[in-house]
Design a protein around this motif. Structure first.
Motif, PDB file in Angstrom:
ATOM      1  N   ASN A 170       1.651  20.595  -9.965  1.00 45.77           N
ATOM      2  CA  ASN A 170       2.549  19.791 -10.812  1.00 45.77           C
ATOM      3  C   ASN A 170       3.480  18.955  -9.945  1.00 45.77           C
ATOM      4  N   ALA A 171       3.949  19.537  -8.857  1.00 44.82           N
ATOM      5  CA  ALA A 171       4.806  18.800  -7.928  1.00 44.82           C
ATOM      6  C   ALA A 171       4.031  17.665  -7.262  1.00 44.82           C
ATOM      7  N   LEU A 172       2.777  17.918  -6.892  1.00 40.13           N
ATOM      8  CA  LEU A 172       1.966  16.859  -6.298  1.00 40.13           C
ATOM      9  C   LEU A 172       1.777  15.711  -7.284  1.00 40.13           C
ATOM     10  N   ASN A 173       1.490  16.024  -8.524  1.00 42.21           N
ATOM     11  CA  ASN A 173       1.309  14.980  -9.535  1.00 42.21           C
ATOM     12  C   ASN A 173       2.575  14.142  -9.705  1.00 42.21           C
ATOM     13  N   ASN A 174       3.738  14.768  -9.479  1.00 35.88           N
ATOM     14  CA  ASN A 174       5.014  14.060  -9.589  1.00 35.88           C
ATOM     15  C   ASN A 174       5.495  13.503  -8.250  1.00 35.88           C
ATOM     16  N   CYS A 175       4.650  13.602  -7.226  1.00 36.08           N
ATOM     17  CA  CYS A 175       5.001  13.158  -5.865  1.00 36.08           C
ATOM     18  C   CYS A 175       6.313  13.778  -5.404  1.00 36.08           C
ATOM     19  N   ASP A 176       6.474  15.062  -5.684  1.00 34.09           N
ATOM     20  CA  ASP A 176       7.665  15.822  -5.325  1.00 34.09           C
ATOM     21  C   ASP A 176       7.324  16.730  -4.138  1.00 34.09           C
ATOM     22  N   GLY A 177       7.355  16.129  -2.955  1.00 33.39           N
ATOM     23  CA  GLY A 177       6.976  16.842  -1.745  1.00 33.39           C
ATOM     24  C   GLY A 177       7.836  18.054  -1.455  1.00 33.39           C
ATOM     25  N   LYS A 178       9.126  17.975  -1.739  1.00 39.81           N
ATOM     26  CA  LYS A 178      10.026  19.103  -1.456  1.00 39.81           C
ATOM     27  C   LYS A 178       9.644  20.329  -2.270  1.00 39.81           C
ATOM     28  N   SER A 179       9.288  20.133  -3.541  1.00 43.89           N
ATOM     29  CA  SER A 179       8.868  21.269  -4.365  1.00 43.89           C
ATOM     30  C   SER A 179       7.519  21.812  -3.898  1.00 43.89           C
ATOM     31  N   GLU A 218       5.594  10.574  -0.331  1.00 44.56           N
ATOM     32  CA  GLU A 218       6.396   9.357  -0.118  1.00 44.56           C
ATOM     33  C   GLU A 218       5.559   8.096  -0.247  1.00 44.56           C
ATOM     34  N   THR A 219       4.340   8.119   0.292  1.00 46.43           N
ATOM     35  CA  THR A 219       3.508   6.913   0.252  1.00 46.43           C
ATOM     36  C   THR A 219       2.929   6.657  -1.130  1.00 46.43           C
ATOM     37  N   GLN A 220       2.794   7.692  -1.959  1.00 44.54           N
ATOM     38  CA  GLN A 220       2.212   7.517  -3.295  1.00 44.54           C
ATOM     39  C   GLN A 220       3.263   7.345  -4.391  1.00 44.54           C
ATOM     40  N   LYS A 221       4.515   7.636  -4.079  1.00 43.80           N
ATOM     41  CA  LYS A 221       5.584   7.542  -5.085  1.00 43.80           C
ATOM     42  C   LYS A 221       5.612   6.129  -5.676  1.00 43.80           C
ATOM     43  N   ASN A 222       5.757   6.065  -6.974  1.00 44.49           N
ATOM     44  CA  ASN A 222       5.813   4.798  -7.715  1.00 44.49           C
ATOM     45  C   ASN A 222       4.512   4.012  -7.665  1.00 44.49           C
ATOM     46  N   LYS A 223       3.414   4.673  -7.364  1.00 42.82           N
ATOM     47  CA  LYS A 223       2.096   4.029  -7.385  1.00 42.82           C
ATOM     48  C   LYS A 223       1.242   4.726  -8.432  1.00 42.82           C
ATOM     49  N   ALA A 224       0.112   4.126  -8.747  1.00 41.12           N
ATOM     50  CA  ALA A 224      -0.822   4.746  -9.692  1.00 41.12           C
ATOM     51  C   ALA A 224      -1.484   5.930  -8.990  1.00 41.12           C
ATOM     52  N   PHE A 225      -0.932   7.098  -9.178  1.00 41.38           N
ATOM     53  CA  PHE A 225      -1.393   8.317  -8.531  1.00 41.38           C
ATOM     54  C   PHE A 225      -1.401   9.422  -9.578  1.00 41.38           C
ATOM     55  N   ASN A 226      -2.535  10.055  -9.756  1.00 41.87           N
ATOM     56  CA  ASN A 226      -2.650  11.077 -10.785  1.00 41.87           C
ATOM     57  C   ASN A 226      -3.396  12.286 -10.234  1.00 41.87           C
ATOM     58  N   VAL A 227      -2.871  13.460 -10.537  1.00 43.84           N
ATOM     59  CA  VAL A 227      -3.501  14.715 -10.130  1.00 43.84           C
ATOM     60  C   VAL A 227      -3.693  15.578 -11.366  1.00 43.84           C
ATOM     61  N   GLU A 228      -4.886  16.119 -11.481  1.00 44.10           N
ATOM     62  CA  GLU A 228      -5.171  17.096 -12.531  1.00 44.10           C
ATOM     63  C   GLU A 228      -5.762  18.322 -11.856  1.00 44.10           C
ATOM     64  N   PHE A 229      -5.424  19.506 -12.379  1.00 44.15           N
ATOM     65  CA  PHE A 229      -5.957  20.731 -11.800  1.00 44.15           C
ATOM     66  C   PHE A 229      -6.389  21.680 -12.912  1.00 44.15           C
ATOM     67  N   CYS A 230      -7.333  22.562 -12.571  1.00 46.90           N
ATOM     68  CA  CYS A 230      -7.842  23.526 -13.541  1.00 46.90           C
ATOM     69  C   CYS A 230      -8.447  24.711 -12.795  1.00 46.90           C
ATOM     70  N   ASN A 231      -8.933  25.674 -13.544  1.00 47.70           N
ATOM     71  CA  ASN A 231      -9.605  26.852 -12.986  1.00 47.70           C
ATOM     72  C   ASN A 231      -8.759  27.588 -11.951  1.00 47.70           C
ATOM     73  N   VAL A 232      -7.470  27.702 -12.232  1.00 48.21           N
ATOM     74  CA  VAL A 232      -6.584  28.432 -11.322  1.00 48.21           C
ATOM     75  C   VAL A 232      -6.856  29.923 -11.490  1.00 48.21           C
ATOM     76  N   GLU A 233      -7.208  30.563 -10.391  1.00 54.15           N
ATOM     77  CA  GLU A 233      -7.492  31.997 -10.406  1.00 54.15           C
ATOM     78  C   GLU A 233      -6.775  32.671  -9.242  1.00 54.15           C
ATOM     79  N   VAL A 234      -6.275  33.869  -9.496  1.00 57.56           N
ATOM     80  CA  VAL A 234      -5.616  34.647  -8.451  1.00 57.56           C
ATOM     81  C   VAL A 234      -6.056  36.098  -8.578  1.00 57.56           C
TER      82      VAL A 234
END
Length: 153
Positions: A10-19, A52-68
């Motif tokens: 979720n942080a990657l999709n929001n380009c939130d590197g710190k999180s 930082e390089t993707q912030k404010n650009k058309a960048f989308n991440v989707e994830f699924c099949n999370v298993e632990v």
């Protein structure tokens, strides 16, 4: 630990590197075809740089099949973005595996088809050279130089 993986993507999709890097153990080892093996602060800095390089650009991440299970996890994720060097659209499908320590990610391995990525990102050059080891080596050298320059800031 499943929450850690979800927070990470979720942080990657929001380009939130710190999180994102807050999900990593200080002794993190990251590996993928584009960067090779990165450890500790270099692995964390890679995500900060990419966000930082993707912030404010058309960048989308989707994830699924999370298993632990116990201290190991996995997820499938996709990144859709424009490759800055060529302006070409990329839709990269990645399989991720994780190892956890102290509820943080200590090992993260991303696997994807580098040849398929190269075809999308680089067009004709990627078609002819993207499946070769020399291409992978050159790409890893280039991405690590970018990371070195980012770390010098």
């Amino acid at each position: 630990m499943k929450n850690t993986i979800e927070k990470f993507y979720n942080a990657l999709n929001n380009c939130d590197g710190k999180s994102m890097v807050a999900c990593y153990h200080d002794d993190i080892i990251f590996e993928d075809p584009a960067f090779g093996i990165l450890e500790g602060e270099r692995a964390k800095a890679m995500w900060l740089m990419l966000c930082e390089t993707q912030k404010n650009k058309a960048f989308n991440v989707e994830f699924c099949n999370v298993e632990v299970k116990e201290n190991k996890g996995s997820a499938d994720w996709e990144a859709i973005y424009t490759f800055s060097k060529t302006g070409r659209k990329v839709h990269n499908k990645i399989n991720a595996s994780f190892v956890f320590k102290d509820d943080l990610i200590i090992k993260h391995t991303d696997e994807f088809n580098l040849h398929k990525w190269a075809k999308q990102a680089m067009g004709i050059k990627g078609i002819f050279f993207g499946g070769l080891q020399i291409f992978k080596t050159k790409l890893q050298n280039q991405t690590n130089v970018l990371l070195d320059n980012y770390l010098k800031k």
